[in-house]
Scaffold this motif. Structure first.
Motif, mmCIF file in Angstrom:
data_model
loop_
_atom_site.group_PDB
_atom_site.id
_atom_site.type_symbol
_atom_site.label_atom_id
_atom_site.label_comp_id
_atom_site.label_asym_id
_atom_site.label_seq_id
_atom_site.Cartn_x
_atom_site.Cartn_y
_atom_site.Cartn_z
ATOM 1 N N TYR A 68 -45.198 47.501 73.077
ATOM 2 C CA TYR A 68 -44.881 46.251 72.375
ATOM 3 C C TYR A 68 -43.667 45.592 73.026
ATOM 4 O O TYR A 68 -42.695 46.262 73.356
ATOM 5 C CB TYR A 68 -44.549 46.536 70.907
ATOM 6 C CG TYR A 68 -45.622 47.326 70.207
ATOM 7 C CD1 TYR A 68 -46.726 46.690 69.642
ATOM 8 C CD2 TYR A 68 -45.548 48.714 70.128
ATOM 9 C CE1 TYR A 68 -47.716 47.420 69.006
ATOM 10 C CE2 TYR A 68 -46.538 49.455 69.492
ATOM 11 C CZ TYR A 68 -47.625 48.806 68.933
ATOM 12 O OH TYR A 68 -48.608 49.533 68.314
ATOM 13 N N ARG B 113 -39.647 37.877 64.172
ATOM 14 C CA ARG B 113 -40.640 38.859 64.618
ATOM 15 C C ARG B 113 -40.121 40.297 64.635
ATOM 16 O O ARG B 113 -40.903 41.225 64.866
ATOM 17 C CB ARG B 113 -41.128 38.484 66.017
ATOM 18 C CG ARG B 113 -42.499 37.851 66.003
ATOM 19 C CD ARG B 113 -42.954 37.534 67.412
ATOM 20 N NE ARG B 113 -43.660 38.629 68.066
ATOM 21 C CZ ARG B 113 -44.927 38.926 67.830
ATOM 22 N NH1 ARG B 113 -45.615 38.253 66.942
ATOM 23 N NH2 ARG B 113 -45.511 39.922 68.480
ATOM 24 N N HIS C 243 -42.172 43.775 64.159
ATOM 25 C CA HIS C 243 -43.599 43.635 64.458
ATOM 26 C C HIS C 243 -44.181 44.949 65.001
ATOM 27 O O HIS C 243 -45.232 45.414 64.545
ATOM 28 C CB HIS C 243 -43.801 42.497 65.468
ATOM 29 C CG HIS C 243 -45.197 42.371 65.940
ATOM 30 N ND1 HIS C 243 -46.194 41.854 65.144
ATOM 31 C CD2 HIS C 243 -45.789 42.723 67.111
ATOM 32 C CE1 HIS C 243 -47.337 41.897 65.820
ATOM 33 N NE2 HIS C 243 -47.114 42.416 67.005
ATOM 34 N N SER D 214 -44.388 47.592 62.317
ATOM 35 C CA SER D 214 -45.474 47.284 61.399
ATOM 36 C C SER D 214 -46.821 47.753 61.966
ATOM 37 O O SER D 214 -47.630 48.357 61.261
ATOM 38 C CB SER D 214 -45.485 45.777 61.151
ATOM 39 O OG SER D 214 -46.476 45.449 60.223
ATOM 40 N N GLU D 215 -47.040 47.476 63.263
ATOM 41 C CA GLU D 215 -48.291 47.899 63.908
ATOM 42 C C GLU D 215 -48.388 49.425 63.942
ATOM 43 O O GLU D 215 -49.451 49.989 63.665
ATOM 44 C CB GLU D 215 -48.354 47.348 65.351
ATOM 45 C CG GLU D 215 -48.476 45.837 65.425
ATOM 46 C CD GLU D 215 -49.752 45.327 64.759
ATOM 47 O OE1 GLU D 215 -50.824 45.866 65.069
ATOM 48 O OE2 GLU D 215 -49.669 44.423 63.916
ATOM 49 N N ARG E 167 -39.545 43.003 55.487
ATOM 50 C CA ARG E 167 -39.842 43.980 56.560
ATOM 51 C C ARG E 167 -39.235 45.337 56.225
ATOM 52 O O ARG E 167 -39.869 46.380 56.409
ATOM 53 C CB ARG E 167 -39.250 43.516 57.898
ATOM 54 C CG ARG E 167 -40.101 42.554 58.657
ATOM 55 C CD ARG E 167 -41.262 43.261 59.355
ATOM 56 N NE ARG E 167 -42.001 42.314 60.163
ATOM 57 C CZ ARG E 167 -43.318 42.285 60.279
ATOM 58 N NH1 ARG E 167 -44.065 43.152 59.617
ATOM 59 N NH2 ARG E 167 -43.899 41.407 61.045
ATOM 60 N N LEU F 298 -45.996 37.992 54.018
ATOM 61 C CA LEU F 298 -45.766 39.354 54.523
ATOM 62 C C LEU F 298 -45.846 40.384 53.390
ATOM 63 O O LEU F 298 -46.384 41.479 53.573
ATOM 64 C CB LEU F 298 -44.389 39.427 55.222
ATOM 65 C CG LEU F 298 -44.055 40.743 55.920
ATOM 66 C CD1 LEU F 298 -45.062 41.071 57.018
ATOM 67 C CD2 LEU F 298 -42.648 40.697 56.525
#
Lengths: 139, 114
Positions: free
Chosen positions: A5, A14, A17, A20-21, B58, B83
């Motif tokens: 990534y 971002r 990210h 999260s993946e 997040r 989100l």
């Protein structure tokens, strides 16, 4: 399984990210939730570090049945005193980073505490290399 | 305690993931500092915060947080709701202070994470 990534310095929208993946992948693999959390919290802290301090970087994630190995390489200012950077509470983060809820000097110690193996090296003016492993059969 | 019931006690406004309101909450943690939230080792807890940005959501995703209560009238953006929906995290807006929400939830038997 190997994944990589891009992490862009300064891009707080971002940031997270990659974590999260990776969380989605580990959940699909039925990894125990407490281990998933250790991996993704450590990776997220590392991502935020790149976003907060470096120009850009890459996260490389290698998963097999026994462990998750994560390597992060960034192009950035580097860390002149790693021992100092590892001390809880030490931070060089900007006010922007602090406004995002980070920069308390707890990221590196938290990556270490969530991983089974941890190493960091850095060259001032070039960048930082961080690697950690979480064993999937550890309790 | 059920999330739905707890939200009534703090006069909160649920912004997404209404389908999760029957889930039970046992633990809560209050902080504006996401660095602190990320050091919490337990899973499935409620976060009380005055920090309203995408990284709060997040952080909740990575920390297995079920509910975020945004205190002090902080407003939640559409990006944050999007989100949160992807991750089944209930977002709640609340006009009370962090101290008041913490006190109410503690009085209702919600436990501290440590």
């Amino acid at each position: 399984m190997k994944f990589e990534y891009k992490v862009q310095g300064g891009d707080f929208v971002r940031a997270g990210h990659a974590s999260s993946e990776v969380k989605k992948i580990l959940k699909q693999l039925n990894v125990e939730p407490s281990l998933v959390k250790r991996v993704v919290v450590a990776l997220y802290e590392a991502e935020v570090n790149i976003v907060a301090h470096a120009y850009n970087g890459m996260a490389y994630v290698d998963i097999d049945a026994s462990r998750v190995l994560v390597r992060l390489d960034d192009n950035g200012p580097g860390i002149s005193d790693i021992e100092l950077a590892m001390q809880p509470g030490f931070s060089t983060a900007s006010s922007t980073v602090r406004e995002m809820g980070f920069g308390a000097g707890m990221g590196l110690p938290n990556i270490k505490s969530n991983s089974d193996e941890f190493s960091i090296s850095s060259e001032v003016g070039k960048g930082t290399h961080l690697e950690f492993v979480v064993y999937l059969n550890s309790k | 305690m059920r999330i739905g019931e707890l939200v009534k006690h703090i006069d909160g406004k649920v912004l997404c993931c209404e389908e999760c309101l029957d889930s039970e909450v046992v633990y809560a943690f209050a902080s504006d500092l996401m660095s602190d939230v990320l050091t919490v080792k337990c899973e499935n807890f409620l976060l009380i915060t005055g920090l309203s940005n995408i990284q709060a959501v997040r952080t909740a995703e990575m920390s297995d947080i079920q509910v975020i209560v945004f205190v002090r009238n902080k407003r939640v953006s559409e990006d944050m709701i999007r989100l949160a929906r992807e991750n089944s995290i209930v977002l709640v807006e609340c006009s009370c202070t962090m101290f008041k929400v913490s006190g109410i939830l503690y009085g209702l038997g919600i436990k501290a994470v440590y």
